[in-house]
Design a protein around this motif. Structure first.
Motif, short mmCIF file in Angstrom:
data_model
loop_
_atom_site.label_atom_id
_atom_site.label_comp_id
_atom_site.label_asym_id
_atom_site.label_seq_id
_atom_site.Cartn_x
_atom_site.Cartn_y
_atom_site.Cartn_z
N THR A 25 -7.16 -2.47 7.74
CA THR A 25 -8.31 -1.67 7.33
C THR A 25 -7.92 -0.71 6.21
O THR A 25 -6.73 -0.43 6.00
CB THR A 25 -8.87 -0.85 8.52
N GLY A 26 -8.91 -0.22 5.51
CA GLY A 26 -8.66 0.71 4.41
C GLY A 26 -8.14 2.05 4.91
O GLY A 26 -8.33 2.42 6.08
N ASN B 93 -7.37 1.61 -1.80
CA ASN B 93 -8.25 0.73 -1.03
C ASN B 93 -8.87 -0.36 -1.91
O ASN B 93 -8.97 -1.52 -1.49
CB ASN B 93 -9.34 1.54 -0.33
N ARG C 288 0.83 -1.21 0.00
CA ARG C 288 0.00 0.00 0.00
C ARG C 288 0.87 1.26 0.00
O ARG C 288 0.58 2.22 -0.72
CB ARG C 288 -0.88 -0.04 1.25
#
Length: 179
Positions: A111-112, A80, A66
């Motif tokens: 989590t996003g 996301n 990410r």
């Protein structure tokens, strides 16, 4: 007898692509756009962790992937969505018995990214096309396509929704038609 080498992320992704993505994300015999989205999501995963045993990939690895997407300038919403696509690849691998379920469980804990709480840029909101632009294009469209565009302008419906309409789906009784 030596045990087989552990399945790498690259090998897992290759099987995911050939056994699932190419078969599942198809409509009318043609690949859907989701195939391209999945390819984009998996690219940084493979670049960073391709030789890593798939069973060893975890939440910190997903956060690193990410971070690479943030560094590449992707917007938060796309990051996301891509992280969700990566999780789905590992979910498929768990369902096929390739890796332990604990791997997926760990990835689900990530989590996003939240608006304003990460280094990721926010995407620009999609705005409607100015009505003057729509009116300028209408004379160049076929009668049928112009009707589709006018209906979209009046209803806010998406192209697929309008193109999927059939006369039998319309209730034309009364002053307001109902779909």
């Amino acid at each position: 007898r030596t045990p087989p080498a552990p399945l790498t992320v690259d090998e897992m992704i290759a099987r995911y692509w050939t056994e699932h993505v190419q078969a599942h994300y198809v409509k009318g015999g043609q690949p859907t756009s989701e195939q391209s989205c999945i390819r984009l999501a998996l690219r940084p995963l493979c670049a960073l962790y391709g030789n890593t045993p798939a069973a060893d990939f975890g939440p910190l690895g997903l956060k690193t992937v990410r971070a690479k997407m943030i560094e590449a300038g992707l917007v938060r919403g796309s990051i996301n969505l891509h992280a969700g696509r990566i999780k789905r690849a590992f979910k498929w691998a768990v369902s096929e018995g390739m890796i332990p379920a604990a791997v997926l469980h760990g990835l689900q804990a990530v989590t996003g990214l939240r608006a304003g709480r990460s280094a990721a840029h926010e995407g620009e909101p999609v705005r409607p096309v100015p009505e003057a632009h729509v009116e300028a294009v209408l004379p160049f469209l076929s009668r049928h396509l112009a009707a589709v565009v006018r209906l979209q302008l009046l209803t806010g419906a998406r192209s697929g929704e309008v193109l999927g309409m059939r006369a039998c789906d319309l209730n034309t009784q009364g002053t307001a038609w109902e779909y």
